[in-house]
Design an enzyme around this catalytic site. Structure first.
Site, PDB file in Angstrom:
ATOM      1  N   CYS A  85       1.917  38.605  39.559  1.00  0.00           N
ATOM      2  CA  CYS A  85       3.206  37.916  39.367  1.00  0.00           C
ATOM      3  C   CYS A  85       3.237  36.586  40.104  1.00  0.00           C
ATOM      4  CB  CYS A  85       4.338  38.821  39.832  1.00  0.00           C
ATOM      5  SG  CYS A  85       5.914  37.966  39.924  1.00  0.00           S
ATOM      6  N   CYS A 102       3.959  35.541  36.452  1.00  0.00           N
ATOM      7  CA  CYS A 102       5.360  35.126  36.258  1.00  0.00           C
ATOM      8  C   CYS A 102       5.724  33.813  36.957  1.00  0.00           C
ATOM      9  CB  CYS A 102       6.313  36.200  36.780  1.00  0.00           C
ATOM     10  SG  CYS A 102       5.767  37.880  36.518  1.00  0.00           S
ATOM     11  N   LYS A 115       3.723  30.677  35.785  1.00  0.00           N
ATOM     12  CA  LYS A 115       4.126  30.531  34.372  1.00  0.00           C
ATOM     13  C   LYS A 115       5.506  29.903  34.272  1.00  0.00           C
ATOM     14  CE  LYS A 115       6.645  33.224  32.589  1.00  0.00           C
ATOM     15  NZ  LYS A 115       6.413  34.553  32.093  1.00  0.00           N
ATOM     16  N   TYR A 150       4.019  38.547  24.599  1.00  0.00           N
ATOM     17  CA  TYR A 150       4.728  37.745  25.592  1.00  0.00           C
ATOM     18  C   TYR A 150       3.890  36.524  26.008  1.00  0.00           C
ATOM     19  CZ  TYR A 150       7.901  41.525  27.439  1.00  0.00           C
ATOM     20  OH  TYR A 150       8.843  42.480  27.648  1.00  0.00           O
ATOM     21  N   GLU A 192       4.624  32.650  25.086  1.00  0.00           N
ATOM     22  CA  GLU A 192       5.119  31.791  26.170  1.00  0.00           C
ATOM     23  C   GLU A 192       4.202  30.581  26.362  1.00  0.00           C
ATOM     24  OE1 GLU A 192       7.461  35.079  28.935  1.00  0.00           O
ATOM     25  OE2 GLU A 192       5.459  34.509  29.523  1.00  0.00           O
ATOM     26  N   HIS A 206      34.959  29.528  28.990  1.00  0.00           N
ATOM     27  CA  HIS A 206      34.912  28.456  27.999  1.00  0.00           C
ATOM     28  C   HIS A 206      34.789  27.086  28.655  1.00  0.00           C
ATOM     29  CE1 HIS A 206      35.635  26.652  24.113  1.00  0.00           C
ATOM     30  NE2 HIS A 206      36.484  25.816  24.696  1.00  0.00           N
ATOM     31  N   GLU A 230      30.062  32.961  25.880  1.00  0.00           N
ATOM     32  CA  GLU A 230      31.398  33.418  25.477  1.00  0.00           C
ATOM     33  C   GLU A 230      31.363  34.060  24.092  1.00  0.00           C
ATOM     34  OE1 GLU A 230      34.468  30.430  24.438  1.00  0.00           O
ATOM     35  OE2 GLU A 230      32.917  28.941  24.821  1.00  0.00           O
TER      36      GLU A 230
HETATM   37  P1  NDP Z   1       1.249  42.137  24.677  1.00  0.00           P
HETATM   38  O1  NDP Z   1       0.904  43.574  24.622  1.00  0.00           O
HETATM   39  O2  NDP Z   1       2.663  41.710  24.793  1.00  0.00           O
HETATM   40  O3  NDP Z   1       0.657  41.418  23.393  1.00  0.00           O
HETATM   41  C1  NDP Z   1      -0.698  41.530  23.046  1.00  0.00           C
HETATM   42  C2  NDP Z   1      -0.912  40.766  21.759  1.00  0.00           C
HETATM   43  O4  NDP Z   1      -2.302  40.694  21.481  1.00  0.00           O
HETATM   44  C3  NDP Z   1      -0.251  41.422  20.567  1.00  0.00           C
HETATM   45  O5  NDP Z   1       0.264  40.407  19.750  1.00  0.00           O
HETATM   46  C4  NDP Z   1      -1.405  42.160  19.892  1.00  0.00           C
HETATM   47  O6  NDP Z   1      -1.262  42.280  18.525  1.00  0.00           O
HETATM   48  C5  NDP Z   1      -2.548  41.213  20.179  1.00  0.00           C
HETATM   49  N1  NDP Z   1      -3.842  41.892  20.208  1.00  0.00           N
HETATM   50  C6  NDP Z   1      -4.173  42.998  20.900  1.00  0.00           C
HETATM   51  N2  NDP Z   1      -5.477  43.311  20.697  1.00  0.00           N
HETATM   52  C7  NDP Z   1      -5.958  42.383  19.858  1.00  0.00           C
HETATM   53  C8  NDP Z   1      -7.240  42.168  19.279  1.00  0.00           C
HETATM   54  N3  NDP Z   1      -8.258  42.982  19.515  1.00  0.00           N
HETATM   55  N4  NDP Z   1      -7.391  41.109  18.459  1.00  0.00           N
HETATM   56  C9  NDP Z   1      -6.343  40.272  18.200  1.00  0.00           C
HETATM   57  N5  NDP Z   1      -5.121  40.435  18.729  1.00  0.00           N
HETATM   58  C10 NDP Z   1      -4.928  41.475  19.547  1.00  0.00           C
HETATM   59  O7  NDP Z   1       0.347  41.566  25.845  1.00  0.00           O
HETATM   60  P2  NDP Z   1       0.402  40.253  26.706  1.00  0.00           P
HETATM   61  O8  NDP Z   1      -1.016  40.034  27.105  1.00  0.00           O
HETATM   62  O9  NDP Z   1       1.114  39.151  26.010  1.00  0.00           O
HETATM   63  O10 NDP Z   1       1.267  40.689  27.958  1.00  0.00           O
HETATM   64  C11 NDP Z   1       0.927  41.856  28.698  1.00  0.00           C
HETATM   65  C12 NDP Z   1       2.158  42.452  29.341  1.00  0.00           C
HETATM   66  O11 NDP Z   1       2.545  41.639  30.426  1.00  0.00           O
HETATM   67  C13 NDP Z   1       3.380  42.496  28.446  1.00  0.00           C
HETATM   68  O12 NDP Z   1       3.410  43.642  27.635  1.00  0.00           O
HETATM   69  C14 NDP Z   1       4.507  42.477  29.427  1.00  0.00           C
HETATM   70  O13 NDP Z   1       4.789  43.773  29.833  1.00  0.00           O
HETATM   71  C15 NDP Z   1       3.945  41.676  30.587  1.00  0.00           C
HETATM   72  N6  NDP Z   1       4.479  40.293  30.583  1.00  0.00           N
HETATM   73  C16 NDP Z   1       5.816  40.091  30.714  1.00  0.00           C
HETATM   74  C17 NDP Z   1       6.343  38.821  30.702  1.00  0.00           C
HETATM   75  C18 NDP Z   1       7.800  38.630  30.848  1.00  0.00           C
HETATM   76  O14 NDP Z   1       8.496  39.550  31.254  1.00  0.00           O
HETATM   77  N7  NDP Z   1       8.332  37.454  30.501  1.00  0.00           N
HETATM   78  C19 NDP Z   1       5.483  37.649  30.562  1.00  0.00           C
HETATM   79  C20 NDP Z   1       4.102  37.968  30.411  1.00  0.00           C
HETATM   80  C21 NDP Z   1       3.642  39.244  30.427  1.00  0.00           C
HETATM   81  P3  NDP Z   1      -0.433  43.475  17.838  1.00  0.00           P
HETATM   82  O15 NDP Z   1       1.015  43.127  18.002  1.00  0.00           O
HETATM   83  O16 NDP Z   1      -0.880  43.444  16.431  1.00  0.00           O
HETATM   84  O17 NDP Z   1      -0.822  44.724  18.554  1.00  0.00           O
END
Ligand code: NDP
Length: 452
Positions: free
Chosen positions: A43, A48, A51, A178, A182, A435, A440
């Site tokens: 984080c 976080c 980022k 995510y 982002e 407001h 709101e």
């Molecule tokens: P996510 O699980 O959110 O997303 C992973 C993405 O990668 C999905 O779109 C998935 O596709 C794709 N994917 C997975 N495997 C493959 C593959 N082999 N080939 C191509 N695409 C693939 O993971 P993130 O890495 O973005 O984030 C990890 C975690 O970190 C989040 O789940 C969250 O909990 C936390 N996080 C939170 C944030 C916040 O609160 N603002 C910010 C950043 C991270 P598909 O949808 O098809 O499975």
């Protein structure tokens, strides 16, 4: 035989530091903590916090244009990555120092090296020292996952993006979650020609569909090229460029390719098998609600358990563990109705059920408002805000609140309290509006747009 410590924590991230601080500082336990990289964990060091600072940096370009529309006489000549990066590094140093101080003030002994598990009560430090503890807490977090394919080593991950020597001219982000979404917005805001490839039908799978569509179309309008239904076949180095060969037959040149395709628990080589700790399918440590593993003296909190991978959740888990084991108060974290924000541009704040998930459980009413917010409308921007409540038709309880808007993360924190308390639509309605504000609209949504 007495143990060296009451508690040995492996991992100095959000969950581990909170558990160590509470166990030692509040409950008087003798605690040690080992961290192999920098104190603060994902984080603070590579997640976080940096980022969000990059999100802020990336928003100033458009804000400067807005300022001109508001009458300010100003001239923006571009973004200096090196200057920002120096400030970012200094801020992370400051935060790491604050984490170290917290531990020191609580009386926690820290070891700046890797620790692995030898048996249910022993850890080994990288320098060979063995230390015993009555309890061991694993809080080692996760790491980015990159699938293996030809040229996959040419891609960077979110770990490296904070250390780019310079800003790329043209970048590809792979993934639709995510992190991918982002960073697509961040790079786009910093002036990078940004492309996002996602294998599925729409980015941000799992979230409310109307919100996903709203965010994606806004991102595209702002300049991110999102290509759904597209994955990478191979990456090939050509001079300074990386050529991405995709499933749609295209071969496009990029200066930088970042994979954000999920994260996996950091359990490799941790010696957990020595102690008999049971792991799940993704190599996560399987734990009960009290974060206790299959070995009674070994506990785990945070991303390594693959429950809800969010910093505040890890902190709650670490705190509940320390209160339970050292404070005589048996407590669990609460994983229900956790509000969260995706720091895309536009920002997304969400709590509770999406419309699709809620509709599976019974009749619902959906209330929405979409509008151009005052501040940017004045400056001639086309962006639209979306406010949405998903309401149970029977009980009138608000099952989900979803906000796509500037500062949606701030708004959802507060809406989250009401929803956690079980607020009904009528509770929202009898709250007087503030407001003029964007939020709101949440208390002035009169007629449902859909009943399903
Ligand atoms: P996510 O699980 O959110 O997303 C992973 C993405 O990668 C999905 O779109 C998935 O596709 C794709 N994917 C997975 N495997 C493959 C593959 N082999 N080939 C191509 N695409 C693939 O993971 P993130 O890495 O973005 O984030 C990890 C975690 O970190 C989040 O789940 C969250 O909990 C936390 N996080 C939170 C944030 C916040 O609160 N603002 C910010 C950043 C991270 P598909 O949808 O098809 O499975």
């Amino acid at each position: 035989m007495p143990f060296d410590y009451d508690l040995f924590v492996i991992g100095g991230g959000s969950g581990g530091v909170r558990a160590a601080r509470v166990a030692a500082g509040d409950h008087g336990a003798k605690v040690a903590l080992a961290e192999e990289y920098r104190m603060g964990g994902t984080c603070v060091i590579r997640g976080c916090v940096p980022k969000k600072l990059m999100v802020f940096a990336s928003e100033y370009g458009e804000m400067a244009k807005d300022a001109q529309a508001y009458g300010w006489d100003m001239d923006v000549r571009g973004f200096d990555w090196q200057r920002f990066h120096a400030g970012l590094a200094a801020e992370l140093d400051r935060l790491e120092g604050a984490y170290r101080n917290t531990l020191k003030n609580a009386g926690v002994t820290t070891y700046d090296q890797r620790a692995t598990v030898v048996d249910p009560h022993t850890v080994a430090l990288a320098d060979g020292t063995r230390i015993t503890a009555k309890h061991i807490l694993i809080a080692v977090g996760g790491r980015p996952f990159v699938p293996t394919f030809e040229g996959s080593d040419l891609a960077i991950t979110s770990n490296e993006i904070f250390h780019m020597p310079q800003l790329p001219k043209k970048a590809l982000i792979v993934g639709g979650g995510y992190i991918a979404s982002e960073f697509a917005c961040i790079l786009n805001g910093l002036g990078v020609d940004t492309h996002q490839y996602y294998r599925g039908g729409q980015i941000l799978r799992g979230f409310d569909e109307e919100c996903r569509n709203h965010i994606a179309s806004q991102m595209q309008a702002d300049g991110v090229s999102i290509r759904c239904g597209t994955d990478i076949v191979k990456l090939v180095r050509e001079g300074d460029a990386i050529v991405a060969h995709a499933t749609d037959g295209s071969a496009e040149r990029f200066d930088l390719v970042m994979y954000a395709t999920g994260r996996v628990p950091n359990t490799d080589g941790l010696g957990l098998e020595n102690a008999g700790v049971r792991l799940g399918q993704k190599s996560e440590i399987t734990v009960d609600d009290y974060s206790q593993s299959s070995v009674p003296s070994i506990f785990a909190v945070g991303d390594v358990t693959d429950r809800i991978s969010l910093t505040p959740v890890a902190i709650r888990e670490g705190h509940a563990f320390a209160d339970t084991v050292f404070g005589g108060q048996k407590r669990t974290a609460d994983w229900d109705l956790v509000p969260s924000a995706v720091f895309t541009q536009p920002e997304f704040g969400t709590v509770g059920l999406s419309e699709e998930a809620a509709a599976q459980n019974g009749p619902i009413e959906v209330y929405t408002a979409a509008f151009r917010p005052m501040q940017t409308l004045f400056a001639g921007r086309q962006n639209r805000v979306l406010m949405k409540l998903v309401v149970c038709a029977g009980t009138r309880v608000v099952l989900g609140c979803h906000i796509v808007a500037p500062h949606a993360g701030e708004m959802i924190q507060l809406a989250g309290i009401a929803i956690k308390m079980g607020a009904t639509k009528e509770d929202f309605d009898r709250t007087v509006a503030v407001h003029p504000s964007m939020s709101e609209e949440l208390v002035t949504l009169r007629k449902p747009v859909r009943k399903t």
